[in-house]
Design an enzyme around this catalytic site. Structure first.
Site, PDB file in Angstrom:
ATOM      1  N   HIS A 147     -67.707 128.626 -16.990  1.00 55.90           N
ATOM      2  CA  HIS A 147     -69.267 128.528 -16.350  1.00 55.90           C
ATOM      3  C   HIS A 147     -68.967 129.957 -14.778  1.00 55.90           C
ATOM      4  O   HIS A 147     -68.034 128.687 -14.115  1.00 55.90           O
ATOM      5  CB  HIS A 147     -69.626 127.822 -15.811  1.00 55.90           C
ATOM      6  N   CYS A 188     -55.371 137.217 -39.055  1.00 56.98           N
ATOM      7  CA  CYS A 188     -54.258 137.593 -38.956  1.00 56.98           C
ATOM      8  C   CYS A 188     -53.776 139.688 -38.671  1.00 56.98           C
ATOM      9  O   CYS A 188     -54.803 139.991 -39.502  1.00 56.98           O
ATOM     10  CB  CYS A 188     -53.525 136.933 -40.366  1.00 56.98           C
ATOM     11  N   HIS A 208     -57.367 131.551 -30.713  1.00 58.05           N
ATOM     12  CA  HIS A 208     -58.812 132.618 -31.108  1.00 58.05           C
ATOM     13  C   HIS A 208     -59.805 131.436 -30.144  1.00 58.05           C
ATOM     14  O   HIS A 208     -60.268 131.047 -29.911  1.00 58.05           O
ATOM     15  CB  HIS A 208     -59.525 132.994 -32.257  1.00 58.05           C
ATOM     16  N   ASN A 230     -63.670 126.902 -29.478  1.00 56.39           N
ATOM     17  CA  ASN A 230     -63.687 125.611 -30.316  1.00 56.39           C
ATOM     18  C   ASN A 230     -62.441 125.708 -31.130  1.00 56.39           C
ATOM     19  O   ASN A 230     -62.132 126.096 -32.096  1.00 56.39           O
ATOM     20  CB  ASN A 230     -65.003 125.484 -31.140  1.00 56.39           C
TER      21      ASN A 230
END
Length: 359
Positions: free
Chosen positions: A284, A57, A169, A156
């Site tokens: 990629h 944060c 993020h 993720n």
């Protein structure tokens, strides 16, 4: 006895993944099992917009004692616990045996926050805000790619994917070597290019546009499909419609369209089970570093999205047993998954609920 005609929706078969050079078992008949999993909505998680204990944060102190600025857009910083360092690690030296090989590895790991708020994700961000993320991805590819062979941008999303921090993020790992997935894709795309004199994924885009069986969403510049060879239940492949090697090759309009189609795809993902849909995604493109001097026209830029959810917000696919020891397997066909995603609304379920509650 009449000959039974093959139907991919009913009969088991294997499909070839030309990018990886391997096969997947499709067991479509298993979708007829009486039990298909109960659709259960997990309890809503209340995530504070700003948590003073969250190291991502604005204004907060991270584990290494550094204080984040009061950022109001994207924010990039060096990973406090990097898997790769640019310097300081000695070379392992010559390998003592061909079965005991090791080589030097160096690189740089960074973290990029998409937004100052913790209670927001990419599909709930505006197209303008997503465009700023894309611009930063392009800049990172150029800057890190000048010194490293590979720049892996990945996100993720969700605790089930190992993300322990509920703040929007991604990570960027730049390496002195081509990782396994990149090496495999490079080799297979090059082989295809030499045989067919055209890039594999450019041909694939044209094939999917012609067949229209696995398209999830598209716009003027981009196409999202559940690839023919998908492993994960609702896996998708995001591709430019024109031949582009890297994120740095995109025009301003293509970046605008990319922001638009990412918001649409990720909204559909969230709407599928009315949950913040977990996934691992990553870009990629043609290798960088020394490869910038080489002909990489066999490459086509693309992004993989690998979500684990299978039947509901609380039932996920596990890669275990046969899939770890033999080869990947799926029940739902790519065509069935694409149809489900395609038919979903482009209005996020949370936005819809907010609108309904205010009426």
């Amino acid at each position: 006895m009449a000959e039974v005609k093959f139907d991919p929706k009913d009969h088991q078969h294997i499909r070839y993944n030309p990018l990886r050079g391997d096969w997947i078992l499709v067991s479509a008949h298993r979708m007829k099992r009486p039990w298909k999993g109960q659709v259960e909505k997990p309890p809503d998680e209340t995530i504070p917009r700003h948590d003073p204990k969250n190291p991502l944060c604005p204004g907060n102190t991270r584990a290494n004692g550094k204080v984040n600025p009061d950022y109001d857009s994207v924010f990039l910083f060096d990973n406090d616990f990097p898997a790769l360092l640019d310097e300081g690690a000695p070379s392992p030296g010559p390998s003592e045996h061909e079965l005991l090989r090791s080589e030097s590895a160096f690189g740089k790991c960074q973290v990029m926050c998409f937004h100052p708020w913790s209670d927001i994700t990419l599909p709930l961000m505006s197209v303008v805000e997503i465009r700023k993320v894309i611009d930063e991805w392009s800049t990172l590819t150029q800057n890190l790619g000048s010194k490293h062979q590979w720049v892996q941008i990945f996100e993720n999303k969700g605790a089930v994917m190992g993300c322990s921090n509920p703040h929007p993020h991604c990570q960027v790992w730049a390496s002195s070597f081509l990782p396994n997935e990149a090496r495999s894709e490079d080799s297979n795309q090059k082989d295809y290019y030499e045989r067919n004199k055209s890039p594999m994924l450019v041909d694939y885009v044209n094939l999917e546009l012609e067949k229209k069986e696995r398209i999830v969403v598209e716009n003027d510049s981009w196409l999202v499909v559940v690839p023919y060879w998908a492993v994960w239940p609702y896996e998708t492949l995001l591709l430019p419609k024109q031949h582009r090697l890297r994120l740095t090759d995109l025009s301003s309009q293509e970046k605008d369209d990319l922001a638009d189609i990412m918001k649409k795809l990720l909204t559909k993902y969230d709407n599928l089970f009315e949950t913040s849909f977990p996934y691992s995604m990553g870009w990629h493109g043609a290798p960088t570093g020394d490869y910038l001097k080489e002909d990489c026209n066999h490459w086509q830029l693309h992004a993989h999205f690998y979500p684990p959810l299978l039947r509901s917000a609380t039932v996920k696919k596990f890669m275990v047993g046969y899939e770890m020891l033999a080869q990947a397997q799926r029940d739902l066909t790519a065509e069935q998954a694409a149809e489900k995603l395609r038919d979903l609304s482009l209005e996020h379920y949370k936005v819809k609920k907010q609108s309904e509650s205010s009426q």
